[in-house]
Write a protein that holds these residues in place. Structure first.
Motif, PDB file in Angstrom:
ATOM      1  N   SER A 257      -1.281  -3.655   4.369  1.00 31.60           N
ATOM      2  CA  SER A 257      -2.254  -3.747   5.465  1.00 31.60           C
ATOM      3  C   SER A 257      -2.798  -5.163   5.628  1.00 31.60           C
ATOM      4  CB  SER A 257      -3.422  -2.787   5.214  1.00 31.60           C
ATOM      5  OG  SER A 257      -2.975  -1.453   5.172  1.00 31.60           O
ATOM      6  N   ALA A 258      -2.844  -5.908   4.510  1.00 30.37           N
ATOM      7  CA  ALA A 258      -3.430  -7.243   4.532  1.00 30.37           C
ATOM      8  C   ALA A 258      -2.420  -8.342   4.855  1.00 30.37           C
ATOM      9  CB  ALA A 258      -4.081  -7.537   3.175  1.00 30.37           C
ATOM     10  N   ARG A 259      -1.140  -7.992   4.979  1.00 34.58           N
ATOM     11  CA  ARG A 259      -0.114  -9.019   5.139  1.00 34.58           C
ATOM     12  C   ARG A 259      -0.085  -9.590   6.547  1.00 34.58           C
ATOM     13  NH1 ARG A 259       4.166  -6.344   6.757  1.00 34.58           N
ATOM     14  NH2 ARG A 259       5.777  -7.716   5.972  1.00 34.58           N
ATOM     15  N   GLU A 260       0.435 -10.793   6.650  1.00 38.94           N
ATOM     16  CA  GLU A 260       0.548 -11.467   7.948  1.00 38.94           C
ATOM     17  C   GLU A 260       1.999 -11.682   8.344  1.00 38.94           C
ATOM     18  OE1 GLU A 260      -1.681 -15.041   7.660  1.00 38.94           O
ATOM     19  OE2 GLU A 260      -3.608 -14.023   7.360  1.00 38.94           O
ATOM     20  N   SER A 261       2.921 -11.038   7.621  1.00 36.14           N
ATOM     21  CA  SER A 261       4.348 -11.184   7.921  1.00 36.14           C
ATOM     22  C   SER A 261       4.660 -10.578   9.287  1.00 36.14           C
ATOM     23  CB  SER A 261       5.177 -10.485   6.842  1.00 36.14           C
ATOM     24  OG  SER A 261       6.519 -10.398   7.221  1.00 36.14           O
ATOM     25  N   PRO A 262       5.673 -11.125   9.975  1.00 32.74           N
ATOM     26  CA  PRO A 262       6.020 -10.551  11.290  1.00 32.74           C
ATOM     27  C   PRO A 262       6.618  -9.151  11.213  1.00 32.74           C
ATOM     28  CG  PRO A 262       7.604 -12.241  10.642  1.00 32.74           C
ATOM     29  CD  PRO A 262       6.469 -12.313   9.654  1.00 32.74           C
ATOM     30  N   GLY A 263       7.262  -8.816  10.090  1.00 34.81           N
ATOM     31  CA  GLY A 263       7.831  -7.486   9.947  1.00 34.81           C
ATOM     32  C   GLY A 263       6.766  -6.448   9.639  1.00 34.81           C
ATOM     33  N   ARG A 264       7.145  -5.189   9.612  1.00 32.83           N
ATOM     34  CA  ARG A 264       6.175  -4.129   9.353  1.00 32.83           C
ATOM     35  C   ARG A 264       6.640  -3.297   8.174  1.00 32.83           C
ATOM     36  NH1 ARG A 264       6.618   0.378  14.053  1.00 32.83           N
ATOM     37  NH2 ARG A 264       6.167   1.759  12.335  1.00 32.83           N
ATOM     38  N   VAL A 265       5.678  -2.655   7.494  1.00 37.36           N
ATOM     39  CA  VAL A 265       5.967  -1.815   6.334  1.00 37.36           C
ATOM     40  C   VAL A 265       5.466  -0.409   6.634  1.00 37.36           C
ATOM     41  CG1 VAL A 265       5.634  -1.455   3.865  1.00 37.36           C
ATOM     42  CG2 VAL A 265       5.738  -3.782   4.770  1.00 37.36           C
ATOM     43  N   VAL A 266       6.328   0.580   6.395  1.00 40.68           N
ATOM     44  CA  VAL A 266       6.003   1.982   6.651  1.00 40.68           C
ATOM     45  C   VAL A 266       6.110   2.743   5.334  1.00 40.68           C
ATOM     46  CG1 VAL A 266       6.713   4.089   7.846  1.00 40.68           C
ATOM     47  CG2 VAL A 266       6.865   1.874   9.019  1.00 40.68           C
ATOM     48  N   PHE A 267       5.091   3.502   4.995  1.00 40.96           N
ATOM     49  CA  PHE A 267       5.100   4.367   3.814  1.00 40.96           C
ATOM     50  C   PHE A 267       5.241   5.812   4.288  1.00 40.96           C
ATOM     51  CE2 PHE A 267       3.047   0.533   2.425  1.00 40.96           C
ATOM     52  CZ  PHE A 267       3.418   0.387   1.089  1.00 40.96           C
ATOM     53  N   THR A 268       6.221   6.517   3.757  1.00 37.02           N
ATOM     54  CA  THR A 268       6.460   7.884   4.227  1.00 37.02           C
ATOM     55  C   THR A 268       5.872   8.953   3.315  1.00 37.02           C
ATOM     56  OG1 THR A 268       8.541   8.214   3.032  1.00 37.02           O
ATOM     57  CG2 THR A 268       8.659   7.096   5.170  1.00 37.02           C
ATOM     58  N   GLY A 269       5.555   8.607   2.053  1.00 33.64           N
ATOM     59  CA  GLY A 269       5.185   9.634   1.092  1.00 33.64           C
ATOM     60  C   GLY A 269       6.400  10.444   0.671  1.00 33.64           C
ATOM     61  N   TRP A 270       6.151  11.683   0.239  1.00 35.64           N
ATOM     62  CA  TRP A 270       7.231  12.548  -0.237  1.00 35.64           C
ATOM     63  C   TRP A 270       8.232  12.813   0.882  1.00 35.64           C
ATOM     64  CZ3 TRP A 270       9.999  14.217  -3.978  1.00 35.64           C
ATOM     65  CH2 TRP A 270      10.757  15.397  -3.853  1.00 35.64           C
ATOM     66  N   VAL A 271       9.520  12.761   0.568  1.00 34.43           N
ATOM     67  CA  VAL A 271      10.574  12.910   1.558  1.00 34.43           C
ATOM     68  C   VAL A 271      11.398  14.154   1.245  1.00 34.43           C
ATOM     69  CG1 VAL A 271      12.620  11.864   2.576  1.00 34.43           C
ATOM     70  CG2 VAL A 271      10.692  10.418   1.923  1.00 34.43           C
ATOM     71  N   GLU A 272      11.424  15.086   2.174  1.00 34.21           N
ATOM     72  CA  GLU A 272      12.258  16.277   2.043  1.00 34.21           C
ATOM     73  C   GLU A 272      13.734  15.907   2.229  1.00 34.21           C
ATOM     74  OE1 GLU A 272      11.388  19.236   1.149  1.00 34.21           O
ATOM     75  OE2 GLU A 272       9.234  18.840   1.087  1.00 34.21           O
ATOM     76  N   PRO A 273      14.662  16.751   1.747  1.00 40.93           N
ATOM     77  CA  PRO A 273      16.088  16.412   1.807  1.00 40.93           C
ATOM     78  C   PRO A 273      16.587  16.040   3.198  1.00 40.93           C
ATOM     79  CG  PRO A 273      15.760  18.302   0.399  1.00 40.93           C
ATOM     80  CD  PRO A 273      14.430  18.010   1.011  1.00 40.93           C
ATOM     81  N   ARG A 274      16.182  16.778   4.232  1.00 37.27           N
ATOM     82  CA  ARG A 274      16.664  16.470   5.582  1.00 37.27           C
ATOM     83  C   ARG A 274      16.192  15.088   6.016  1.00 37.27           C
ATOM     84  NH1 ARG A 274      14.567  16.598  10.481  1.00 37.27           N
ATOM     85  NH2 ARG A 274      12.656  17.606   9.769  1.00 37.27           N
TER      86      ARG A 274
END
Length: 386
Positions: A257-274
């Motif tokens: 949240s604090a970064r200034e990079s041009p790219g973005r970071v997404v956190f998904t949490g737990w991921v089901e098989p599909r």
């Protein structure tokens, strides 16, 4: 028909690579038409999906963790259950070393003179031995007894076998990779990749870098995020998929949240098989910059899915992949890792060449028929020496 008993402390969905390994080996047992049984502790809070699926490969017997012994992966019924099951089988496969389930299973197999294979899943690596190292060294005679009594110690990479600490037991070491799991998406490109990104809520443009696994301090996630900051373009996305260490998870999210990079970071949490399959289909690059990693089922899935793979030099599977031209291996330094990642993000020719070579290697080396034949040779060797 060979009767094989597998014993493991847990096969919960969130237990990590050991659970995935047991599932993969269950398919190998089925392919060889072995009559396989699995005994494990049942921890519902870790998820039951994998446990329910294993019933297609194993006769599954689960035990509740003991009120006290459960802290050491034991159960009040474990001793009597193993005393009943072990004599009914021709071979025992012990998963793990430093827990009550593994220790009692090995001891019971020796008591009834049933040969057993010991599958440490990286726990005999010098890196893992540092955790609770004093206690592990203090109890070395127990571990030596378990290892020395095994017909073979099973490793999934050659570097694991070379580095393995056997406490002076001198037991035979066998290298057997895990087979590719079912339902891995075929190389995703063009429309299929775009479709997968839409399904995951990811941008259609730009490159997607994927981390898929446990949120754990050894996984190198701060390093990956720093390298991504240095390498990413404005349309690029880093996806961090998984759960684990809650404190580290919060720290990583705050840093993102604090970064200034041009790219973005997404956190998904737990991921089901599909959704796991969709993320693999959506990604251009799979990155695992661990401080220490042995085989990594997630890496195998990424290879099969056609992702270009970026690994640290402490991911042991990278040795085989580099030789095949199927991965980029980097030192664990932000600038060096960023340079490697930038090449994969910006050079389509290099990325596609590596992804094709990695997929070809995975389809050959991790083919279930091939792995099953190798496992059968190991088992035949056990009985020839027994």
């Amino acid at each position: 028909m060979l009767r094989v008993l597998h014993a493991v402390a847990s096969v919960g969905d969130r237990y990590g690579g050991v659970s995935a390994a047991v599932g993969a080996l269950g398919h190998v047992e089925s392919m060889l038409r072995h009559d396989a049984t699995l005994v494990s502790l049942h921890r519902p809070e870790q998820g039951d999906r994998l446990l329910s699926e294993l019933s297609s490969c194993f006769d599954v017997e689960v035990l509740p963790p003991g009120r006290v012994s459960g802290r050491f992966h034991g159960s009040g019924r474990l001793r009597s259950t193993l005393a009943r099951l072990v004599p009914q089988h021709d071979l025992v496969v012990v998963h793990g070393v430093f827990d009550l389930t593994a220790h009692l299973c090995g001891r019971t197999a020796r008591r009834y003179a049933v040969p057993y294979l010991l599958w440490p899943h990286g726990s005999l690596d010098p890196y893992d031995l540092r955790e609770h190292g004093w206690a592990k060294r203090r109890l070395a005679p127990l571990w030596r007894e378990s290892i020395a009594g095994a017909s073979a110690v099973m490793c999934t990479t050659q570097r694991e076998a070379d580095r393995l600490e056997d406490f002076g037991a001198g037991t035979r070491r066998e290298v057997l990779p895990l087979p590719l799991p079912d339902a891995v998406p075929v190389a995703a490109a063009g429309e299929s990749r775009e479709r997968a990104r839409r399904a995951c809520g990811l941008p259609v443009t730009g490159r997607v870098v994927l981390f898929l696994g446990r949120i754990d301090r050894k996984k190198g996630l701060p390093l990956l995020m720093e390298a991504f900051d240095l390498a990413a373009g404005p349309d690029d996305t880093l996806v961090v998929a998984g759960v684990g260490d809650a404190q580290l998870d919060r720290s990583l999210r705050a840093a993102a949240s604090a970064r200034e990079s041009p790219g973005r970071v997404v956190f998904t949490g737990w991921v089901e098989p599909r959704r796991r399959r969709e993320l693999l289909a959506a990604a251009d690059v799979f990155a695992l910059l661990s401080d220490n990693e042995n085989f990594s089922v997630a890496t195998a899935e990424a290879l099969a899915a056609g992702c270009a793979v970026l690994l640290s030099d402490e991911v042991y599977l990278g040795d085989e992949l580099v030789a095949a031209g199927g991965a980029v291996v980097t030192r664990r330094h932000p600038a060096v890792a960023a340079m490697a990642l930038r090449t994969l993000l910006t050079d389509d020719r290099v990325r596609e060449k590596i992804s094709r070579a990695g997929q070809d290697w995975a389809r050959w080396a991790l083919d279930r028929d091939r792995v099953s034949r190798s496992y059968r040779r190991v088992v035949e060797g056990v009985f020839a020496r027994w």
